[in-house]
Enzyme design. Structure first.
Site, PDB file in Angstrom:
ATOM      1  N   GLY A  24       0.806  -0.936  -0.164  1.00 13.40           N
ATOM      2  CA  GLY A  24      -0.218  -0.131   0.157  1.00 13.40           C
ATOM      3  C   GLY A  24       0.859   0.884   0.205  1.00 13.40           C
ATOM      4  O   GLY A  24       0.904   2.758  -0.424  1.00 13.40           O
ATOM      5  N   GLU A  36       2.383  -7.962  -1.465  1.00 13.69           N
ATOM      6  CA  GLU A  36       1.346  -8.793  -1.100  1.00 13.69           C
ATOM      7  C   GLU A  36       1.294 -10.428  -1.069  1.00 13.69           C
ATOM      8  O   GLU A  36       0.573 -11.137  -0.687  1.00 13.69           O
ATOM      9  CB  GLU A  36       0.164  -7.782  -1.630  1.00 13.69           C
ATOM     10  CG  GLU A  36       0.282  -7.038  -1.065  1.00 13.69           C
ATOM     11  CD  GLU A  36       1.159  -5.279  -1.656  1.00 13.69           C
ATOM     12  OE1 GLU A  36       0.335  -4.459  -1.497  1.00 13.69           O
ATOM     13  OE2 GLU A  36       2.297  -5.799  -2.859  1.00 13.69           O
TER      14      GLU A  36
HETATM   15  N1  T1G Z   1       1.819  -3.921   9.140  1.00 23.32           N
HETATM   16  C1  T1G Z   1       1.727  -4.295  10.110  1.00 23.32           C
HETATM   17  N2  T1G Z   1       3.180  -4.576  11.352  1.00 23.32           N
HETATM   18  C2  T1G Z   1       4.276  -4.440  10.479  1.00 23.32           C
HETATM   19  C3  T1G Z   1       4.262  -4.426   9.381  1.00 23.32           C
HETATM   20  C4  T1G Z   1       2.508  -4.000   8.643  1.00 23.32           C
HETATM   21  N3  T1G Z   1       3.062  -3.789   6.589  1.00 23.32           N
HETATM   22  N4  T1G Z   1       5.488  -4.405   8.649  1.00 23.32           N
HETATM   23  C5  T1G Z   1       6.079  -4.621   9.473  1.00 23.32           C
HETATM   24  N5  T1G Z   1       5.349  -4.721  11.059  1.00 23.32           N
HETATM   25  C6  T1G Z   1       5.811  -4.844  12.101  1.00 23.32           C
HETATM   26  C7  T1G Z   1       6.944  -6.375  12.684  1.00 23.32           C
HETATM   27  O1  T1G Z   1       5.498  -7.135  12.563  1.00 23.32           O
HETATM   28  C8  T1G Z   1       7.634  -5.570  13.708  1.00 23.32           C
HETATM   29  O2  T1G Z   1       7.184  -5.668  14.514  1.00 23.32           O
HETATM   30  C9  T1G Z   1       7.911  -4.534  13.284  1.00 23.32           C
HETATM   31  O3  T1G Z   1       7.015  -3.994  12.059  1.00 23.32           O
HETATM   32  C10 T1G Z   1       9.103  -4.377  12.347  1.00 23.32           C
HETATM   33  O4  T1G Z   1       8.914  -5.768  11.183  1.00 23.32           O
HETATM   34  C11 T1G Z   1      -3.524  -2.711   0.512  1.00 23.32           C
HETATM   35  C12 T1G Z   1      -3.096  -5.216   0.983  1.00 23.32           C
HETATM   36  C13 T1G Z   1       9.258  -3.123   6.093  1.00 23.32           C
HETATM   37  C14 T1G Z   1      11.036  -4.471   5.282  1.00 23.32           C
HETATM   38  O5  T1G Z   1       4.373  -6.846   2.623  1.00 23.32           O
HETATM   39  O6  T1G Z   1       8.706  -6.495   4.777  1.00 23.32           O
HETATM   40  O7  T1G Z   1      -0.028  -3.474   2.137  1.00 23.32           O
HETATM   41  O8  T1G Z   1       7.786  -7.749  15.685  1.00 23.32           O
HETATM   42  O9  T1G Z   1      10.618  -6.981  11.885  1.00 23.32           O
HETATM   43  O10 T1G Z   1      13.735  -6.072   9.645  1.00 23.32           O
HETATM   44  O11 T1G Z   1      -1.824  -3.532  -1.298  1.00 23.32           O
HETATM   45  O12 T1G Z   1       8.732  -5.516   7.673  1.00 23.32           O
HETATM   46  O13 T1G Z   1       8.361  -5.600  16.224  1.00 23.32           O
HETATM   47  O14 T1G Z   1       6.366  -6.253  17.176  1.00 23.32           O
HETATM   48  O15 T1G Z   1       9.938  -7.064   9.568  1.00 23.32           O
HETATM   49  O16 T1G Z   1      13.259  -4.042   9.413  1.00 23.32           O
HETATM   50  C15 T1G Z   1       2.430  -5.286   1.881  1.00 23.32           C
HETATM   51  C16 T1G Z   1       6.030  -5.695   5.238  1.00 23.32           C
HETATM   52  C17 T1G Z   1       1.169  -5.035   3.410  1.00 23.32           C
HETATM   53  C18 T1G Z   1       5.739  -5.225   3.804  1.00 23.32           C
HETATM   54  C19 T1G Z   1      11.045  -4.140   7.300  1.00 23.32           C
HETATM   55  N6  T1G Z   1       3.356  -4.915   3.478  1.00 23.32           N
HETATM   56  N7  T1G Z   1       6.787  -5.153   5.883  1.00 23.32           N
HETATM   57  O17 T1G Z   1      11.636  -5.271   8.341  1.00 23.32           O
HETATM   58  O18 T1G Z   1      11.688  -5.373  10.602  1.00 23.32           O
HETATM   59  S1  T1G Z   1      -0.397  -6.108   2.285  1.00 23.32           S
HETATM   60  C20 T1G Z   1       3.990  -6.060   3.564  1.00 23.32           C
HETATM   61  C21 T1G Z   1       8.463  -6.146   6.004  1.00 23.32           C
HETATM   62  C22 T1G Z   1      -0.910  -4.231   1.749  1.00 23.32           C
HETATM   63  C23 T1G Z   1      -2.099  -2.562   0.189  1.00 23.32           C
HETATM   64  C24 T1G Z   1      -1.601  -4.540   0.591  1.00 23.32           C
HETATM   65  C25 T1G Z   1       8.874  -5.719   6.885  1.00 23.32           C
HETATM   66  C26 T1G Z   1       9.697  -3.965   5.996  1.00 23.32           C
HETATM   67  P1  T1G Z   1       7.322  -6.720  16.637  1.00 23.32           P
HETATM   68  P2  T1G Z   1       9.853  -6.556  10.915  1.00 23.32           P
HETATM   69  P3  T1G Z   1      12.160  -4.434   9.299  1.00 23.32           P
END
Ligand code: T1G
Length: 666
Positions: free
Chosen positions: A101, A124
């Site tokens: 997003g 995603e």
């Molecule tokens: N939502 C909520 N929490 C999230 C999050 C997210 N998107 N991404 C990370 N966190 C939390 C994670 O659980 C952890 O929490 C902390 O942040 C640090 O993350 C409409 C439907 C960005 C590359 O799939 O790939 O958008 O354990 O340990 O190694 O189309 O986080 O500390 O409590 O991973 O530095 C699409 C997901 C969503 C990206 C950073 N986005 N995130 O990595 O830290 S779907 C993703 C990552 C969407 C739209 C659709 C990685 C990062 P805690 P981390 P990191």
């Protein structure tokens, strides 16, 4: 909660997002963006707006934690539409990651500027989803069908420089001057005016979609999301924008409501949870691991060593015999040179990593290391002798770890005067490839030693999970609960192919008998063909050792493709009658009930005994160590989906003692 603020830079409005840790699009961020865009659009003195983020990253996507809650206002769509159709340019200023997003928000900006280290992607599909805020319709318009199809179906991010080449990013900022450079760039954009992505034409060759499906057929087997992503990109090439958006919405909701995405979202958080040690005081200092010692240069010792060399950590590797040492070091170099030949890194990098390796024939060489990992053959007396010697040699505070896959870590620790520094680090073969690491916590293991082992596991690219001291720890303990029933079902009438196919259908890369053939049936065989107590003895007596000699439960061609073996079926039939077993029809459902349900049951026993911190850790072990399909979320997640009542009823019907906690769940 003020997670979005705005400030003026002359005629430019800067909309600043600050929602740690990853600026996810939580409801209050969406509200803040909506307000910021309205402020920009309603004030005639504002000529352009910039969306930028505080912290380590641009918006890393929708807030995944909100997916399992009732939807909160405002929805994202309306704000994105307002941005895209705005009468003044809106610029996304990107650092860290613009993901999901977050990238979709940037796609609704008219221009994008990024620092060189930034990464842009739509991951995603890794959550069993697709970019549901217009990503599948706007990306093809901006970067073409080929690039959009690849980005959406793989979920892999692209670095900013490549994004610039693709037209996804319009300008690169200085690594440390994004804020200023974005202002300057925005001023240039005022003259150019807004450019709505939705108005761009979709260019490119549609045949890429079928090519991607063919190229990834094996990898995507069982998954729904990659195909839904490609269907949306394909739709963008033939439908007007609004109809394409509606198509995307429908496909998105199908995935969102499905079990696969629920499983993959569960896994997203489970992986991150696994790294946490319950009760670990936040300020626990970790021990400094600058130098590592590995004992044993065999398959496991070599693979373990490569993990550290690849992470830039010097390793002293110890063997008893010169030829074994030379062979082990030679294999490490060959593996690296093979990877270099595939372009993974340069020969210069190979030399750098090999320069970090010190071969030795003496344990004394480990006197100054911070961590020792013992990877010698599984014999308790020998391990105790080695740990006794390490106790005398290694400096105070050094962590002494065993790569044993089932021996008792407390017994090994008892051979030292410092059991608090002893733990298990159970790698999975090939150790330089498999991501799972079971960190086995001994009765006396100090919490800082445990925390350090978990942290070093993350540093070398592993998913580390804490396991207690019990037979087979988490993974192998549950595996044994599957193998026994599989062998029994074979005796009762099922064929190796029937049983393996149930596992393949379920989504495993291979079934128990294919695994047996891969591992080799003669491992540990007594080599007396006249002594036949087990089916394995009968197979070995007939010279069927598995893939290694082209025949086992199956026959194998030179490419290791398997075909059912008439001879193997005769051996099984003979052994059945020798064991007075009557052959009967076995259903696939019975195979699931007797092979998979006991694993769920054992998982509950492991939790009851405190041998795992949480159920999701067990899921992480099975997905990263044993090929459990990620879209089924792991044995504990799947067990809940399957239903405790159904599982308990079947286990009792098959005479399996049911764990109290599972019964309670039912
Ligand atoms: N939502 C909520 N929490 C999230 C999050 C997210 N998107 N991404 C990370 N966190 C939390 C994670 O659980 C952890 O929490 C902390 O942040 C640090 O993350 C409409 C439907 C960005 C590359 O799939 O790939 O958008 O354990 O340990 O190694 O189309 O986080 O500390 O409590 O991973 O530095 C699409 C997901 C969503 C990206 C950073 N986005 N995130 O990595 O830290 S779907 C993703 C990552 C969407 C739209 C659709 C990685 C990062 P805690 P981390 P990191």
């Amino acid at each position: 909660m003020q997670s979005v603020t705005t400030h003026r830079e002359g005629e430019i409005l800067v909309i600043l997002v600050n929602n740690p840790p990853v600026n996810a699009l939580s409801w209050h961020v969406r509200q803040g963006l909506k307000d910021g865009v309205e402020e920009a659009l309603n004030d005639p003195t504002i000529k352009a707006a910039i969306i930028r983020c505080e912290g380590t990253t641009f918006i890393a996507g929708a807030d995944i934690t909100e997916f399992s809650q009732a939807p909160k206002e405002p929805a994202l769509g309306a704000t994105l539409d307002a941005m895209e159709t705005a009468s003044k340019p809106i610029i996304a200023a990107i650092h860290g990651t613009a993901l999901g997003g977050g990238l979709e928000t940037a796609l609704c900006c008219h221009y994008r500027i990024a620092v060189p280290s930034a990464k842009l992607g739509v991951p995603e599909v890794k959550l069993g989803l697709l970019p549901g805020a217009g990503g599948t319709q706007r990306l093809p318009r901006l970067v073409g069908v080929e690039a959009a199809a690849a980005m959406c179906s793989s979920g892999d991010p692209v670095p900013a420089a490549k994004a610039k080449e693709m037209g996804l990013v319009d300008a690169l900022a200085g690594e440390a001057s994004l804020a200023e450079d974005a202002i300057a760039f925005a001023r240039e954009c005022i003259a150019k005016g807004p450019r709505a992505t939705r108005d761009l034409l979709v260019k490119g060759d549609l045949s890429v979609i079928e090519q991607l499906k063919t190229a990834n057929g094996k990898k995507w087997k069982g998954f729904e999301a990659p195909y839904a992503n490609l269907a949306c990109v394909e739709a963008a090439t033939r439908l007007p924008f609004d109809e394409g958006m509606a198509f995307e919405r429908t496909e998105f909701m199908k995935l969102m409501m499905g079990s696969q995405s629920a499983a993959q979202r569960h896994m997203f958080f489970a992986e991150r949870q696994a790294a946490k040690i319950d009760g670990l005081p936040k300020d626990t200092p970790l021990r400094d691991i600058k130098k590592v010692g590995v004992i044993g240069a065999g398959t496991m010792g070599g693979g373990i060593t490569m993990n550290f060399l690849s992470a830039g950590v010097p390793v002293t590797i110890v063997e008893m015999q010169q030829d074994a040492l030379d062979r082990g070091v030679g294999i490490i170099r060959k593996n690296y040179e093979n990877s270099a030949a595939k372009g993974r890194f340069t020969q210069e990098k190979v030399e750098q990593m090999m320069a970090l390796l010190t071969p030795s024939l003496s344990l004394d060489a480990l006197a100054d290391v911070d961590l020792v990992i013992e990877a010698i053959y599984e014999n308790m007396d020998v391990k105790k002798e080695v740990f006794g010697k390490l106790d005398a040699i290694c400096k105070p505070g050094a962590i002494l770890a065993s790569n044993t896959s089932y021996l008792n870590v407390d017994t090994i620790a008892s051979a030292t005067s410092r059991p608090e520094d002893v733990l298990g680090m159970h790698f999975f073969s090939p150790a330089n490839v498999m991501k799972l690491l079971e960190v086995v916590r001994g009765e006396k293991t100090a919490i800082d030693a445990l925390a350090t082992a978990m942290a070093i596991g993350k540093k070398i690219g592993k998913i580390a999970v804490v396991a207690g001291v019990c037979d087979g720890f988490i993974g192998n303990r549950m595996l044994s609960k599957r193998q026994g029933p599989a062998n029994a079902l074979l005796m009762e009438g099922a064929s190796p192919a029937q049983i393996d196919n149930v596992f393949l259908e379920f989504g495993f890369p291979m079934g128990p008998f294919q695994m047996g053939d891969l591992a080799g049936m003669d491992i540990g065989w007594h080599r007396d063909p006249t002594k036949i107590d087990t089916l394995r003895d009968a197979m070995c007596a007939a010279g069927r050792f598995g893939q290694k000699n082209g025949k086992g439960y199956y026959d194998y061609d030179e490419k290791r493709n398997r075909t059912p073996s008439a001879e193997a079926l005769v051996i099984i039939e003979d052994f059945r009658s020798r064991s007075n077993m009557k052959k009967r029809d076995v259903t696939d459902q019975e195979i699931v009930e007797r092979c998979l349900y006991p694993m769920v049951n054992e998982g509950h026993l492991i939790l009851e005994e405190g041998m795992a911190q949480r159920a999701s850790d067990i899921d992480v072990v099975w997905i990263y160590g044993y090929g459990w399909p990620v879209y089924r979320g792991g044995p504990m997640f799947w067990g809940d989906l399957e239903g405790a009542g159904k599982i308990v009823e079947a286990l009792e019907r098959h005479g399996v003692k049911v764990a109290q906690s599972l019964k309670a769940k039912a």
